[in-house]
Design a protein around this motif. Structure first.
Motif, short mmCIF file in Angstrom:
data_model
loop_
_atom_site.label_atom_id
_atom_site.label_comp_id
_atom_site.label_asym_id
_atom_site.label_seq_id
_atom_site.Cartn_x
_atom_site.Cartn_y
_atom_site.Cartn_z
N THR A 46 7.36 -11.96 5.58
CA THR A 46 6.29 -10.96 5.69
C THR A 46 4.93 -11.61 5.51
OG1 THR A 46 7.70 -9.17 4.91
CG2 THR A 46 5.33 -8.87 4.66
N ARG A 49 3.87 -13.47 8.64
CA ARG A 49 3.49 -12.54 9.71
C ARG A 49 2.11 -11.92 9.44
NH1 ARG A 49 9.63 -10.22 10.47
NH2 ARG A 49 10.13 -11.42 12.35
N GLU A 50 1.86 -11.56 8.18
CA GLU A 50 0.56 -10.99 7.83
C GLU A 50 -0.55 -12.03 8.00
OE1 GLU A 50 1.37 -9.72 3.88
OE2 GLU A 50 2.21 -7.78 4.50
N ASN A 52 -0.56 -14.53 10.11
CA ASN A 52 -0.82 -14.71 11.54
C ASN A 52 -1.66 -13.57 12.09
OD1 ASN A 52 0.66 -14.34 14.65
ND2 ASN A 52 -0.44 -16.20 14.12
#
Length: 237
Positions: A46, A49-50, A52
């Motif tokens: 997570t 992803r955050e 990016n």
């Protein structure tokens, strides 16, 4: 120095825009403050992803105080993710995952993101001794190493020096997607990332033990050079 570091006004102007993204990233960073306890594999994923998302929305954002960060990690490291990616100069995990600081990512790089002996040993060290909970194998758009492997398969290209055996490791991924339709290089980029993620699990008993204990997860994906976006996929069991 980035624009944000040199301009307080610029930072304040972006603060409102980035608040929805920055808050969950800040919370996940706080979760890593316990050192070796660190993040779970899902929390680490997570966080990547955050990060990016931040890179895509505002790549000029500088998220780290380098001097303070350097002092903090000088005595020990507790990276929350291992990233195997290409040596391509346009692919910098510490940037494309949101401007992470020192000690956060354990990065292995070579042309074509191949899990060779040196990489496998490095990953085992990071899993066994540094307790990193996530392994990422990241290919990228328009990868030169993969394109060279495509030329070997489709044109019979004969490559010079040590480039030849290096590219030979990628050829099976090209063969696996040949004839499936679409851009062959791009298809092979994703397949090569998947195949090397699978190779890590297959070849390393150390990694496999941690995966079976659900202490580590392995993902693979593709970085888009044009948009800055990373798409990550879970390695099938």
């Amino acid at each position: 120095m980035c624009q944000i570091c040199s301009s307080r006004r610029g930072f304040l102007g972006l603060a409102g825009l980035l608040a929805p993204l920055a808050l969950p990233l800040a919370l996940s960073k706080a979760a890593a403050a316990d050192g070796e306890a660190g993040l779970s594999p899902d929390q680490a994923l997570t966080r990547l992803r955050e990060g990016n998302m931040l890179f895509v929305e505002a790549p000029q954002l500088c998220a780290t105080d380098m001097a303070q960060n350097r002092t903090k990690v000088a005595k020990a490291q507790h990276p929350y993710a291992i990233v195997l990616t290409c040596a391509d100069s346009r692919v910098a995990p510490e940037l494309l995952f949101g401007g992470v600081g020192l000690g956060e990512l354990f990065v292995c790089r070579n042309a074509g993101n191949v899990a060779d002996t040196a990489v496998l040993g490095s990953i085992e060290y990071a899993v066994e001794h540094l307790h990193a909970p996530l392994i990422v194998v990241l290919g990228h758009e328009r990868c030169g190493a993969v394109a060279a492997a495509v030329d070997v398969v489709t044109k019979g290209a004969d490559l010079p020096g040590f480039i030849k055996p290096m590219i030979a490791e990628i050829v099976p991924s090209v063969e696996a997607v040949k004839g499936k339709g679409g851009d062959l290089v791009d298809l092979a980029v994703v397949e090569n990332a998947r195949a090397n993620a699978a190779r890590i699990l297959e070849k390393s008993a150390i990694v496999r033990e941690h995966v079976e204990e659900e202490a580590v997860k392995i993902v693979f994906g593709r970085y888009d050079l044009d948009s800055g976006a990373v798409v990550l996929n879970m390695l099938a069991a």
